[in-house]
Design an enzyme around this catalytic site. Structure first.
Site, short mmCIF file in Angstrom:
data_model
loop_
_atom_site.label_atom_id
_atom_site.label_comp_id
_atom_site.label_asym_id
_atom_site.label_seq_id
_atom_site.Cartn_x
_atom_site.Cartn_y
_atom_site.Cartn_z
N ARG A 1 -6.66 -0.20 -10.84
CA ARG A 1 -7.86 -0.72 -10.20
C ARG A 1 -8.63 0.45 -9.59
O ARG A 1 -8.09 1.21 -8.78
CB ARG A 1 -7.49 -1.73 -9.11
CG ARG A 1 -8.72 -2.35 -8.48
CD ARG A 1 -8.40 -3.34 -7.38
NE ARG A 1 -9.64 -3.74 -6.72
CZ ARG A 1 -9.73 -4.13 -5.46
NH1 ARG A 1 -8.65 -4.18 -4.70
NH2 ARG A 1 -10.90 -4.47 -4.95
N ASN B 1 -6.24 -9.79 -1.45
CA ASN B 1 -5.65 -8.63 -0.78
C ASN B 1 -4.85 -9.16 0.41
O ASN B 1 -5.42 -9.84 1.28
CB ASN B 1 -6.72 -7.66 -0.27
CG ASN B 1 -7.51 -7.00 -1.39
OD1 ASN B 1 -7.25 -7.21 -2.57
ND2 ASN B 1 -8.48 -6.20 -1.02
N GLU C 1 -13.18 -7.18 -0.34
CA GLU C 1 -13.01 -7.56 1.06
C GLU C 1 -14.34 -7.69 1.81
O GLU C 1 -14.63 -6.93 2.74
CB GLU C 1 -12.10 -6.57 1.79
CG GLU C 1 -10.68 -6.58 1.30
CD GLU C 1 -9.76 -5.68 2.15
OE1 GLU C 1 -10.25 -5.05 3.10
OE2 GLU C 1 -8.56 -5.63 1.84
N TYR D 1 -1.62 -8.22 3.32
CA TYR D 1 -0.75 -7.20 3.89
C TYR D 1 0.21 -7.70 4.96
O TYR D 1 1.34 -7.24 5.04
CB TYR D 1 -1.60 -6.08 4.51
CG TYR D 1 -2.31 -5.19 3.51
CD1 TYR D 1 -1.71 -4.01 3.06
CD2 TYR D 1 -3.56 -5.51 3.03
CE1 TYR D 1 -2.37 -3.18 2.14
CE2 TYR D 1 -4.22 -4.69 2.12
CZ TYR D 1 -3.62 -3.53 1.68
OH TYR D 1 -4.26 -2.71 0.78
N HIS E 1 -17.06 -1.25 -3.27
CA HIS E 1 -15.97 -1.07 -2.31
C HIS E 1 -16.53 -0.34 -1.08
O HIS E 1 -16.08 0.76 -0.74
CB HIS E 1 -14.81 -0.31 -2.96
CG HIS E 1 -13.50 -0.50 -2.25
ND1 HIS E 1 -12.34 -0.88 -2.91
CD2 HIS E 1 -13.15 -0.38 -0.95
CE1 HIS E 1 -11.34 -0.96 -2.04
NE2 HIS E 1 -11.82 -0.66 -0.84
N GLU F 1 -4.55 -6.18 -3.87
CA GLU F 1 -4.04 -5.14 -2.98
C GLU F 1 -2.83 -5.66 -2.22
O GLU F 1 -2.86 -6.78 -1.69
CB GLU F 1 -5.08 -4.68 -1.95
CG GLU F 1 -6.12 -3.72 -2.44
CD GLU F 1 -7.04 -3.24 -1.31
OE1 GLU F 1 -6.56 -3.13 -0.15
OE2 GLU F 1 -8.21 -2.98 -1.59
#
Length: 533
Positions: free
Chosen positions: A118, A354, A208, A356, A163, A423
Site C-alpha cells: 500500500r 485502520n 483516515e 490499532y 494521505h 493498517e
C-alpha cells in the site's frame, strides 16, 4: 527515556479483576482455548486468498520534497513553519528517501513473501499546485516506475490518492473547507485512473478522514496537524463534509468512465479505536461506548456503508443541540440534501479499516466550546495496567478490540462488505529486537482469524503498518513502526531487518500464525476484557 514495562514481561503478570458481561462479552471459544491449555482448538492457518502486505505514505516515506517538479504540500509548509510542532523538530524533506531507494525497498517486500504494497501518491508530485493545469510529467513517471517495479515482482499495488498532503496552493483557497476542492479532487483522480488504472486494481480515495480533518481543529501555536487552521468545532465538520463529496465524486467517476475496462475496486480507509464501557455494569457507559463509535467510525462510515446513508442520527442531534446552546442559528454540522445522501451512499467496493487499539468510554463533556471533543459528550481513558507502546501512549495493546470492530462492521453495516484491514501495527523506539511488535501482530492477526472463521466476517486483506521506520507525523522519528529499522542519521538511510521482519516471513511462508502466540492472546484477554478464567 525510562522504558515502561515491556509487553512480554507484563504478560507474565496476573491481573485479578471483576467479571464483565453484555457489551464486554467474552467469546465462548476463547474460554475453550483456556481450558485446553497448550492444546489449542485452532491451528490459525490463514485463508489462501487473504492478501497480506505492508503500508507506506508519500510524505512519511518519499523525501525529495522539492525534487522532480514536486510542489509544496501543507505538511511541507507546516513542518518548515512550525518545527516545534514535531516532537523531534524534524520533517519529511528526506524521510526514508524512498524516492531514490524504492527499487531496493520493493525487493525487500518480495523477499518477505508479501503480495501487497500500500502506497500513497503525493498530489503535489502529480500536480504541483493541485490543479490539472500544473500536470507534472516527472511525477507521473516516478509512480509509473514504482508501480511497474511492483508488478515485476508480482506485488499488488494498493494506491491511496490522499494521505493528508494537500497541495498548499489549494489550502490557500481554503483547503478542504472549500467545496471547490471536490472538482480539483475529481481532476486528480481522473489523472490517476488514466495513467495507472491499467495496473492498479485497489484504490483508496482518502486515508483516515477523521484524522485528516484535525488540521482544521487547529492549534496555531504549533501542536496540531497540517494545515493547522484554528476552526475548532466548525472546520473539521466542513472539511469532512467536503471529503465525503470528493470521495463519492471519485467513485462515480471510476464507475462511469473506467470500471468496465479497468475492473478495479475503490474504497476509503476509515480509522477507529474499539470502545468499551468504563464500567461494564453501567448501562450509561455502554451507551457512551456506542455513541463515541458513532461519532468516530460512523461519521464517515454511515454516509457510505449504511442502508440509510447520511450522518449518524446521534451525531446530527448532539451537534445541533450544542450549536443552539452556543448561539448558532444552524448546526455546525452541515446537512446533506436527499440527492447528496443518495449520491454518497454505497460508494465503496469494500470496507477499508485502520485499527490499532481500544479505549474505555464514559459520558462526560470536556474540551473547548465548540469542539468535536465536546460534541461527542464522551471522555476516553485506558487502564494503566494495559500493555502500552513505550513511545506512543495512546496505543494500548488490545487485540480483542480488532475482532469486535470487525464484528461491528458486519452487524451494523451488513455482511455484504468485504473488509480490508488497510493498517494495523505497533509503535516503539525502533530497536531491531522488537518482540513487543511481534506479539502485537501475532495476537491481532489471531483475532482477525477468529473474526474470519468463527464470526463469518469477510476479511480479504491485511496490511501491516509499516515496512520501514518513517516520520510518524507530529511524533517525528521518535516513534517507529517499521519492520525494518532505518538509520536516519546515516545519509544512506540504511535499512536493517527487525525481529518482526522474520516473523512476517514466517507468516507468509507457512500461511499460519505460530500457535505459541495464543498464550499471549490468552493473557491479554484477561487484562483487556477482564476474563476471570
Amino acid at each position: 527515556m525510562t522504558k515502561l514495562v515491556s509487553l512480554a514481561a507484563l504478560l507474565l503478570v496476573m491481573v485479578t479483576i471483576t467479571v464483565g458481561a453484555e457489551f464486554n462479552y467474552i467469546y465462548p471459544e476463547d474460554s475453550e482455548i483456556d481450558k485446553e491449555d497448550d492444546h489449542y482448538l485452532y491451528n490459525f492457518t490463514l485463508p489462501s486468498d487473504l492478501k497480506i502486505g505492508v503500508g507506506s505514505a508519500a510524505y512519511q516515506y518519499e523525501g525529495a520534497w522539492n525534487e522532480g517538479g514536486k510542489g509544496e504540500s501543507i505538511w511541507d509548509r507546516f513542518t518548515h513553519t512550525h518545527p516545534g510542532a514535531i516532537a523531534d523538530r524534524k520533517n519529511g524533506d528526506v524521510a526514508t528517501d524512498f524516492y531514490h531507494k524504492y527499487k531496493d525497498d520493493i525487493k525487500r517486500i518480495k523477499e518477505l513473501g508479501l503480495d501487497t504494497f500500500r502506497l500513497s501518491i503525493a498530489w503535489t508530485r502529480i500536480m504541483p499546485s493541485g490543479t490539472i493545469s500544473s500536470l507534472n510529467q516527472q511525477g507521473i513517471d516516478f509512480y509509473n516506475n514504482v508501480i511497474n517495479e511492483l508488478i515485476k515482482y508480482g506485488i499488488t499495488p494498493m494506491v491511496t490518492m490522499y494521505h493528508w498532503d494537500l497541495p498548499q496552493y489549494l489550502q490557500d483557497l481554503g483547503g478542504w473547507t472549500n467545496e471547490l476542492i471536490v472538482d480539483y479532487f475529481e481532476d486528480y483522480a481522473d489523472v490517476l485512473y488514466s495513467y495507472y488504472g491499467d495496473r492498479v486494481k485497489w484504490w483508496i480515495t482518502i486515508n483516515e478522514p477523521t484524522k485528516a480533518v484535525e488540521g482544521y481543529n487547529g492549534n496555531v501555536t504549533g501542536s496540531g496537524y497540517a494545515p493547522n487552521v484554528s476552526l475548532p468545532g466548525v472546520g473539521s465538520y466542513l472539511a469532512g463534509h467536503t471529503m465525503l463529496k470528493a470521495h463519492a465524486r471519485a467513485y462515480h467517476l471510476y464507475n462511469n468512465k473506467y470500471r468496465e475496462h479497468q475492473k478495479g475496486q475503490i474504497s476509503i480507509s476509515l480509522e477507529t479505536f474499539w470502545y468499551e464501557p468504563l464500567d461494564i455494569n453501567s448501562r450509561s457507559d455502554r451507551n457512551a461506548a456506542e455513541q463515541i463509535l458513532e461519532f468516530n467510525l460512523g461519521w464517515f462510515a454511515d454516509p457510505i456503508y449504511s442502508e440509510k446513508g447520511d450522518y449518524p442520527d446521534i451525531m446530527k442531534r448532539k451537534i445541533a443541540e450544542n450549536s443552539k446552546k452556543e448561539g448558532y442559528r444552524r448546526s455546525r454540522l452541515p446537512e446533506f440534501s436527499e440527492e447528496e445522501v443518495n449520491y454518497i451512499r454505497g460508494t465503496a467496493d469494500f470496507f477499508g479499516l485502520n485499527q490499532y487499539t481500544t479505549n474505555l468510554a464514559t459520558f462526560r463533556e470536556e474540551g473547548p466550546t465548540p469542539s468535536y471533543k465536546r460534541d461527542t459528550g464522551v471522555t476516553l481513558s485506558a487502564p494503566s495496567y494495559w500493555p502500552v507502546s513505550e513511545t506512543t501512549k495512546w496505543e494500548k495493546v488490545a487485540p480483542k478490540g480488532l475482532r469486535k470492530v470487525l464484528n461491528y462492521i458486519k452487524d451494523h453495516y451488513g455482511d455484504k462488505w468485504d473488509v480490508v484491514i488497510t493498517e494495523n501495527g505497533f509503535m516503539d523506539d525502533g530497536a531491531t529486537t522488537d518482540t513487543s511488535r511481534v506479539i502485537y501482530l501475532a495476537t491481532y492477526m489471531m483475532e482477525m482469524w477468529k473474526a474470519i472463521y468463527i464470526d463469518g466476517v469477510k476479511v480479504v486483506g491485511y496490511v501491516i503498518w509499516s515496512l520501514l521506520d518513517n516520520l510518524e507525523w507530529t511524533s517525528g522519528y521518535i516513534s517507529r513502526a517499521g519492520i525494518f529499522h532505518v538509520d536516519f542519521s546515516d545519509p544512506d538511510k540504511i535499512r536493517t531487518p527487525k525481529e518482526s521482519a522474520e516473523f512476517v516471513k514466517t507468516i507468509t511462508s507457512t500461511r499460519q500464525i505460530p500457535i505459541k502466540y495464543a498464550r499471549y492472546g490468552k493473557e491479554l484477554n484477561k487484562i483487556e476484557f477482564k476474563d476471570p478464567s
